[in-house]
Design a protein around this motif. Structure first.
Motif, PDB file in Angstrom:
ATOM      1  N   LEU A 245       3.314 -18.599  39.215  1.00 13.00           N
ATOM      2  CA  LEU A 245       2.528 -17.551  38.937  1.00 13.00           C
ATOM      3  C   LEU A 245       3.458 -16.181  38.397  1.00 13.00           C
ATOM      4  CD1 LEU A 245       0.671 -17.696  42.422  1.00 13.00           C
ATOM      5  CD2 LEU A 245      -0.385 -18.118  40.009  1.00 13.00           C
ATOM      6  N   PRO A 246       2.768 -15.644  37.380  1.00 14.20           N
ATOM      7  CA  PRO A 246       3.356 -14.524  36.776  1.00 14.20           C
ATOM      8  C   PRO A 246       3.579 -13.290  37.877  1.00 14.20           C
ATOM      9  CG  PRO A 246       1.361 -14.566  35.866  1.00 14.20           C
ATOM     10  CD  PRO A 246       1.415 -15.640  36.681  1.00 14.20           C
ATOM     11  N   ARG A 247       4.439 -12.357  37.785  1.00 14.72           N
ATOM     12  CA  ARG A 247       4.504 -11.000  38.738  1.00 14.72           C
ATOM     13  C   ARG A 247       4.635  -9.940  37.699  1.00 14.72           C
ATOM     14  NH1 ARG A 247       5.125 -11.797  44.300  1.00 14.72           N
ATOM     15  NH2 ARG A 247       3.810 -13.768  44.854  1.00 14.72           N
ATOM     16  N   VAL A 248       4.016  -8.986  37.702  1.00 18.87           N
ATOM     17  CA  VAL A 248       3.972  -7.725  36.713  1.00 18.87           C
ATOM     18  C   VAL A 248       4.425  -6.589  37.448  1.00 18.87           C
ATOM     19  CG1 VAL A 248       2.885  -8.966  35.127  1.00 18.87           C
ATOM     20  CG2 VAL A 248       1.807  -7.618  36.767  1.00 18.87           C
ATOM     21  N   VAL A 249       4.534  -6.378  38.708  1.00 22.73           N
ATOM     22  CA  VAL A 249       4.731  -5.166  39.369  1.00 22.73           C
ATOM     23  C   VAL A 249       6.104  -5.234  40.311  1.00 22.73           C
ATOM     24  CG1 VAL A 249       4.058  -3.072  40.447  1.00 22.73           C
ATOM     25  CG2 VAL A 249       2.392  -4.713  39.287  1.00 22.73           C
ATOM     26  N   SER A 250       7.375  -5.682  39.709  1.00 20.07           N
ATOM     27  CA  SER A 250       8.256  -6.130  40.468  1.00 20.07           C
ATOM     28  C   SER A 250       9.615  -5.151  40.155  1.00 20.07           C
ATOM     29  CB  SER A 250       8.964  -7.417  39.933  1.00 20.07           C
ATOM     30  OG  SER A 250       7.893  -8.602  40.356  1.00 20.07           O
ATOM     31  N   THR A 251       9.681  -4.274  38.781  1.00 22.23           N
ATOM     32  CA  THR A 251      10.716  -3.343  38.522  1.00 22.23           C
ATOM     33  C   THR A 251      10.124  -2.078  38.140  1.00 22.23           C
ATOM     34  OG1 THR A 251      10.569  -4.032  36.266  1.00 22.23           O
ATOM     35  CG2 THR A 251      11.833  -5.578  37.649  1.00 22.23           C
ATOM     36  N   GLU A 252      11.359  -1.108  38.148  1.00 21.80           N
ATOM     37  CA  GLU A 252      10.985   0.113  37.803  1.00 21.80           C
ATOM     38  C   GLU A 252      10.225   0.037  36.129  1.00 21.80           C
ATOM     39  OE1 GLU A 252      13.048   4.359  36.963  1.00 21.80           O
ATOM     40  OE2 GLU A 252      14.269   3.065  37.824  1.00 21.80           O
ATOM     41  N   ASP A 253      10.817  -0.605  35.472  1.00 25.52           N
ATOM     42  CA  ASP A 253      10.204  -0.746  34.165  1.00 25.52           C
ATOM     43  C   ASP A 253       8.910  -1.123  34.307  1.00 25.52           C
ATOM     44  OD1 ASP A 253      10.560  -0.505  31.081  1.00 25.52           O
ATOM     45  OD2 ASP A 253       9.991  -2.465  31.231  1.00 25.52           O
ATOM     46  N   ASP A 254       8.298  -2.093  35.005  1.00 23.84           N
ATOM     47  CA  ASP A 254       7.103  -2.574  35.172  1.00 23.84           C
ATOM     48  C   ASP A 254       6.217  -1.445  35.647  1.00 23.84           C
ATOM     49  OD1 ASP A 254       7.582  -5.271  34.688  1.00 23.84           O
ATOM     50  OD2 ASP A 254       7.970  -5.764  36.859  1.00 23.84           O
ATOM     51  N   VAL A 255       6.595  -0.657  36.503  1.00 25.42           N
ATOM     52  CA  VAL A 255       5.699   0.407  36.890  1.00 25.42           C
ATOM     53  C   VAL A 255       5.668   1.687  35.863  1.00 25.42           C
ATOM     54  CG1 VAL A 255       5.579   2.091  38.826  1.00 25.42           C
ATOM     55  CG2 VAL A 255       6.387  -0.196  39.353  1.00 25.42           C
ATOM     56  N   ALA A 256       6.498   1.852  35.473  1.00 26.82           N
ATOM     57  CA  ALA A 256       6.724   3.064  34.264  1.00 26.82           C
ATOM     58  C   ALA A 256       5.941   2.580  32.973  1.00 26.82           C
ATOM     59  CB  ALA A 256       8.125   3.275  33.663  1.00 26.82           C
ATOM     60  N   THR A 257       5.977   1.241  32.820  1.00 24.52           N
ATOM     61  CA  THR A 257       4.882   0.848  31.655  1.00 24.52           C
ATOM     62  C   THR A 257       3.582   1.070  32.044  1.00 24.52           C
ATOM     63  OG1 THR A 257       6.714  -0.670  30.707  1.00 24.52           O
ATOM     64  CG2 THR A 257       4.363  -1.232  30.311  1.00 24.52           C
ATOM     65  N   LEU A 258       3.161   0.634  33.340  1.00 27.71           N
ATOM     66  CA  LEU A 258       1.994   0.642  33.667  1.00 27.71           C
ATOM     67  C   LEU A 258       1.378   2.037  33.643  1.00 27.71           C
ATOM     68  CD1 LEU A 258      -0.519  -1.102  34.979  1.00 27.71           C
ATOM     69  CD2 LEU A 258       0.468  -0.527  37.414  1.00 27.71           C
ATOM     70  N   PHE A 259       2.082   3.148  34.029  1.00 28.25           N
ATOM     71  CA  PHE A 259       2.095   4.757  33.877  1.00 28.25           C
ATOM     72  C   PHE A 259       1.856   5.040  32.473  1.00 28.25           C
ATOM     73  CE2 PHE A 259       4.359   5.298  38.263  1.00 28.25           C
ATOM     74  CZ  PHE A 259       3.357   4.822  38.825  1.00 28.25           C
ATOM     75  N   ARG A 260       2.470   4.551  31.742  1.00 30.85           N
ATOM     76  CA  ARG A 260       2.509   4.800  30.346  1.00 30.85           C
ATOM     77  C   ARG A 260       0.944   4.568  29.630  1.00 30.85           C
ATOM     78  NH1 ARG A 260       7.806   3.276  30.010  1.00 30.85           N
ATOM     79  NH2 ARG A 260       7.208   1.473  29.109  1.00 30.85           N
ATOM     80  N   ARG A 261       0.763   3.297  30.126  1.00 31.37           N
ATOM     81  CA  ARG A 261      -0.427   2.593  29.265  1.00 31.37           C
ATOM     82  C   ARG A 261      -1.755   3.195  30.113  1.00 31.37           C
ATOM     83  NH1 ARG A 261       0.261  -3.780  28.311  1.00 31.37           N
ATOM     84  NH2 ARG A 261      -1.648  -3.351  27.267  1.00 31.37           N
TER      85      ARG A 261
END
Length: 405
Positions: A245-261
């Motif tokens: 299964l993929p995981r997409v909220v694991s790193t700072e970059d994951d979270v920062a990307t979510l906030f940008r989008r």
């Protein structure tokens, strides 16, 4: 100062509201766990639970969690109806003046451990995750199609040898531990049901899951903005792909990307030090500093990372979290922004009298009470030291008259 809370799983929780109040917390973090995923949380049920908590002298501070249905994560089936239900639940929570809402976007499984009673040197019991044990389950008990592609040759060999050394009881115990559902989990499975649930993600990779997460937020955040609600996403636990299964909220970059989008002010973060801390490449104090304006809720715990993709729950002030630096960063954030952030001592060792009682894994009373007391003392010590330093700095600063002279 942080708002001190504890998680409570409702009237069936062996830890009572009275217990939590005596532990020193002022807030409760809970959910309507009896309501099926995807169904609406109605105002009367929310109000009744809130009144029950208030009757014990506590506040319902944070919802954890308002579940995101798998149909939303896969963007399939009754997606529109499920989104409408989620929006209505947000309206009903806001009508009851509850405005911090935790959720996660982990596929199928919520948080996962492979040992719920790992003995610590002092005799207390801790939660532990071991990648090798997960591989044993994946490869030899679940027998997931294509599972061998998820592990290197050395892990395949170790998992095979370990499986063949286990008896039937040990195999059944591992199976129950992985998929039977931990406290707060949204689902529990048999292995057959788990295979079927995994199949729903056969065509969903990390990019697709991330796009589905964005679509969910774009659908609900405008309403959350209007209602004054902050949706705070809990990071993946553990913070890496598991069982294909993929995981997409694991790193700072994951979270920062979510906030940008999705830049809506309602799009926030539940900062879980244990989940992020299971990865050595996550800089926890730096994340508090850089992501702080989005953080609406704090889970404070520490894990001790071990070789080979394993970790166990350490005492709150020990392990790899660097809790002193982390709480100092939180204190700076709260001072800078002029606000108090709800915090709960996440997980705790099963210890003392709780060793002979029925407890929920990670959520026995005494271990969490110890964690809360330690975190409270740490924060007050940091606040006192900061104030003393500031006072001393003002006292020794040159006055205008001295500078002129």
């Amino acid at each position: 100062m942080m708002i001190e809370t504890m998680r409570w799983f409702g009237p069936s929780d062996p830890v009572t509201l009275r217990d939590i109040r005596q532990a020193g917390a002022t807030g409760i973090v809970t959910a309507l766990h009896e309501i099926a995923n995807g169904e609406i949380w109605h105002t009367d049920a929310i109000a009744a639970r809130k009144a029950e908590i208030a009757g014990a002298g506590l506040d319902w501070s944070v919802v954890e969690s308002l579940p995101v249905h798998e149909g939303i994560k896969t963007r399939s089936g009754d997606w529109d109806a499920l989104i409408d239900h989620y929006r209505q639940s947000l309206r009903n929570l806001a009508a009851c003046d509850i405005r911090t809402i935790t959720y996660n976007f982990m596929p199928v499984l919520d948080w996962t451990r492979t040992d719920l009673g790992w003995a610590m040197p002092d005799g207390a019991l801790a939660l532990r995750f071991e990648l090798e044990a997960a591989a044993v389950y994946d490869l030899h008990i679940l027998r997931r199609e294509g599972a061998e592609r998820s592990y290197d040759a050395a892990m395949l060999d170790r998992a095979a040898r370990r499986f063949h050394a286990m008896d039937d009881d040990q195999r059944r115990h591992l199976e129950r531990t992985v998929i039977a559902g931990l406290p707060g989990s949204e689902e529990a499975f048999t292995s057959d049901q788990f295979r079927q649930a995994l199949a729903e993600y056969d065509a969903i990779d990390a990019d697709t899951l991330r796009a589905n997460h964005v679509a969910f937020l774009e659908a609900v955040c405008p309403l959350a903005d209007e209602l004054g609600i902050q949706l705070v996403v809990h990071p993946d636990d553990p913070p890496f792909p598991l069982f294909g299964l993929p995981r997409v909220v694991s790193t700072e970059d994951d979270v920062a990307t979510l906030f940008r989008r999705v830049p809506n002010r309602s799009n926030g973060l539940c900062f879980c030090a244990g989940s992020f801390g299971a990865r050595a490449d996550n800089d926890l104090p730096g994340m508090i500093d850089r992501l702080g304006s989005r953080i609406g809720f704090l889970h404070l715990r520490s894990v001790q990372r071990e070789p080979g993709g394993a970790f166990h729950e350490a005492p709150h002030l020990e392990g790899d979290a660097g809790m002193v630096s982390l709480v100092a960063a939180i204190h700076d954030l709260q001072t800078r922004e002029g606000r108090s952030i709800p915090m709960r001592p996440d997980h705790g060792h099963q210890m003392l009298d709780d060793l002979s009682k029925r407890t929920l894994p990670g959520y026995s009373l005494i271990g969490r009470m110890r964690g809360l007391a330690e975190l409270r003392g740490l924060e007050r010590g940091i606040a006192h030291a900061t104030a003393t330093h500031a006072t001393a700095a003002r006292a020794t600063a040159p006055t205008r008259a001295t500078v002129a002279a």
